[in-house]
Design a protein around this motif. Structure first.
Motif, PDB file in Angstrom:
ATOM      1  N   GLU A  73       0.852  -1.176   0.000  1.00  0.00           N
ATOM      2  CA  GLU A  73       0.000   0.000   0.000  1.00  0.00           C
ATOM      3  C   GLU A  73       0.894   1.233   0.000  1.00  0.00           C
ATOM      4  O   GLU A  73       1.703   1.414   0.918  1.00  0.00           O
ATOM      5  CB  GLU A  73      -0.906   0.008   1.226  1.00  0.00           C
ATOM      6  N   GLY A  74       0.745   2.057  -1.017  1.00  0.00           N
ATOM      7  CA  GLY A  74       1.568   3.259  -1.107  1.00  0.00           C
ATOM      8  C   GLY A  74       3.044   2.903  -1.136  1.00  0.00           C
ATOM      9  O   GLY A  74       3.463   2.052  -1.918  1.00  0.00           O
ATOM     10  N   ASP A  75       3.823   3.549  -0.269  1.00  0.00           N
ATOM     11  CA  ASP A  75       5.266   3.299  -0.231  1.00  0.00           C
ATOM     12  C   ASP A  75       5.650   2.268   0.830  1.00  0.00           C
ATOM     13  O   ASP A  75       6.799   2.182   1.238  1.00  0.00           O
ATOM     14  CB  ASP A  75       6.037   4.604  -0.004  1.00  0.00           C
ATOM     15  N   LYS A  76       4.682   1.456   1.244  1.00  0.00           N
ATOM     16  CA  LYS A  76       4.922   0.455   2.288  1.00  0.00           C
ATOM     17  C   LYS A  76       4.442  -0.917   1.814  1.00  0.00           C
ATOM     18  O   LYS A  76       3.577  -1.028   0.955  1.00  0.00           O
ATOM     19  CB  LYS A  76       4.185   0.843   3.573  1.00  0.00           C
ATOM     20  N   ALA A  77       5.033  -1.956   2.413  1.00  0.00           N
ATOM     21  CA  ALA A  77       4.627  -3.327   2.109  1.00  0.00           C
ATOM     22  C   ALA A  77       4.899  -4.186   3.338  1.00  0.00           C
ATOM     23  O   ALA A  77       5.635  -3.779   4.247  1.00  0.00           O
ATOM     24  CB  ALA A  77       5.404  -3.866   0.907  1.00  0.00           C
ATOM     25  N   ALA A  78       4.303  -5.357   3.355  1.00  0.00           N
ATOM     26  CA  ALA A  78       4.536  -6.325   4.419  1.00  0.00           C
ATOM     27  C   ALA A  78       4.482  -7.723   3.818  1.00  0.00           C
ATOM     28  O   ALA A  78       3.733  -7.966   2.874  1.00  0.00           O
ATOM     29  CB  ALA A  78       3.497  -6.186   5.522  1.00  0.00           C
ATOM     30  N   THR A  79       5.306  -8.598   4.362  1.00  0.00           N
ATOM     31  CA  THR A  79       5.262  -9.997   3.952  1.00  0.00           C
ATOM     32  C   THR A  79       5.282 -10.890   5.179  1.00  0.00           C
ATOM     33  O   THR A  79       5.769 -10.510   6.244  1.00  0.00           O
ATOM     34  CB  THR A  79       6.475 -10.412   3.073  1.00  0.00           C
ATOM     35  N   VAL A  80       4.758 -12.073   4.982  1.00  0.00           N
ATOM     36  CA  VAL A  80       5.021 -13.202   5.853  1.00  0.00           C
ATOM     37  C   VAL A  80       5.704 -14.194   4.929  1.00  0.00           C
ATOM     38  O   VAL A  80       5.155 -14.556   3.879  1.00  0.00           O
ATOM     39  CB  VAL A  80       3.730 -13.801   6.448  1.00  0.00           C
ATOM     40  N   HIS A  81       6.931 -14.553   5.277  1.00  0.00           N
ATOM     41  CA  HIS A  81       7.644 -15.499   4.433  1.00  0.00           C
ATOM     42  C   HIS A  81       8.391 -16.508   5.296  1.00  0.00           C
ATOM     43  O   HIS A  81       8.622 -16.284   6.477  1.00  0.00           O
ATOM     44  CB  HIS A  81       8.583 -14.797   3.446  1.00  0.00           C
ATOM     45  N   VAL A  82       8.717 -17.633   4.672  1.00  0.00           N
ATOM     46  CA  VAL A  82       9.440 -18.690   5.357  1.00  0.00           C
ATOM     47  C   VAL A  82      10.778 -18.882   4.644  1.00  0.00           C
ATOM     48  O   VAL A  82      10.825 -19.012   3.416  1.00  0.00           O
ATOM     49  CB  VAL A  82       8.628 -20.005   5.366  1.00  0.00           C
ATOM     50  N   ALA A  83      11.836 -18.852   5.437  1.00  0.00           N
ATOM     51  CA  ALA A  83      13.183 -19.063   4.909  1.00  0.00           C
ATOM     52  C   ALA A  83      13.620 -20.485   5.245  1.00  0.00           C
ATOM     53  O   ALA A  83      13.540 -20.902   6.405  1.00  0.00           O
ATOM     54  CB  ALA A  83      14.153 -18.057   5.518  1.00  0.00           C
ATOM     55  N   ARG A  84      14.057 -21.213   4.233  1.00  0.00           N
ATOM     56  CA  ARG A  84      14.631 -22.543   4.440  1.00  0.00           C
ATOM     57  C   ARG A  84      16.132 -22.409   4.208  1.00  0.00           C
ATOM     58  O   ARG A  84      16.585 -22.182   3.091  1.00  0.00           O
ATOM     59  CB  ARG A  84      14.047 -23.583   3.498  1.00  0.00           C
ATOM     60  N   ALA A  85      16.873 -22.502   5.297  1.00  0.00           N
ATOM     61  CA  ALA A  85      18.327 -22.364   5.245  1.00  0.00           C
ATOM     62  C   ALA A  85      18.957 -23.744   5.325  1.00  0.00           C
ATOM     63  O   ALA A  85      18.621 -24.540   6.208  1.00  0.00           O
ATOM     64  CB  ALA A  85      18.807 -21.501   6.403  1.00  0.00           C
TER      65      ALA A  85
END
Length: 131
Positions: A73-85
């Motif tokens: 939204e506008g100049d902002k964002a959000a994520t939920v993500h999963v990192a597999r290391a």
């Protein structure tokens, strides 16, 4: 800039971040010179982020990011993500990340993340800010 464009920047940045065959300096194209990142309360400058990228590439054999949710939204964002290391030893960790992003002039100027280890050892909590 459109929300779609910001989502594309996030996806391209993660693709570059997880491509261990690419030069880490390519990540600079996605960030402002005064970039700040907070990981579980620890602050990183752009230089710290570069050191973090090098440290991850020296420690891990592979890193995959699965974006489960993204909102822009506008100049902002959000994520939920999963990192597999995957460490060079073959040991794997799964880390859930909730992240807020702010953009300026089409580049990331701020990332604020909270991480939670889903699978792995307690020391994996430090991977998000590894130097």
């Amino acid at each position: 800039m459109s929300s779609t464009h910001h989502e594309q920047i996030i996806r391209e940045m993660f693709a570059t971040f997880t491509d261990f065959g690419s030069t880490p300096d390519r990540l600079l194209d996605f960030m402002t010179s005064d970039y700040r990142q907070y990981v579980d309360g620890r602050e990183m400058t752009l230089g710290d982020f570069q050191a973090h990228t090098h440290a991850l590439r020296n420690t891990l054999g592979a890193l995959e990011i699965d974006i489960q949710h993204v909102v822009c939204e506008g100049d902002k964002a959000a994520t939920v993500h999963v990192a597999r290391a995957t460490r060079r030893s073959g040991e794997q960790s799964l880390i859930k990340v909730v992240a807020f992003y702010q953009f300026r002039d089409g580049r990331l100027c701020l990332v604020d993340e909270l991480t939670h280890v889903l699978e792995g050892s307690g020391s994996d909590q430090m991977l998000g800010a590894l130097q």
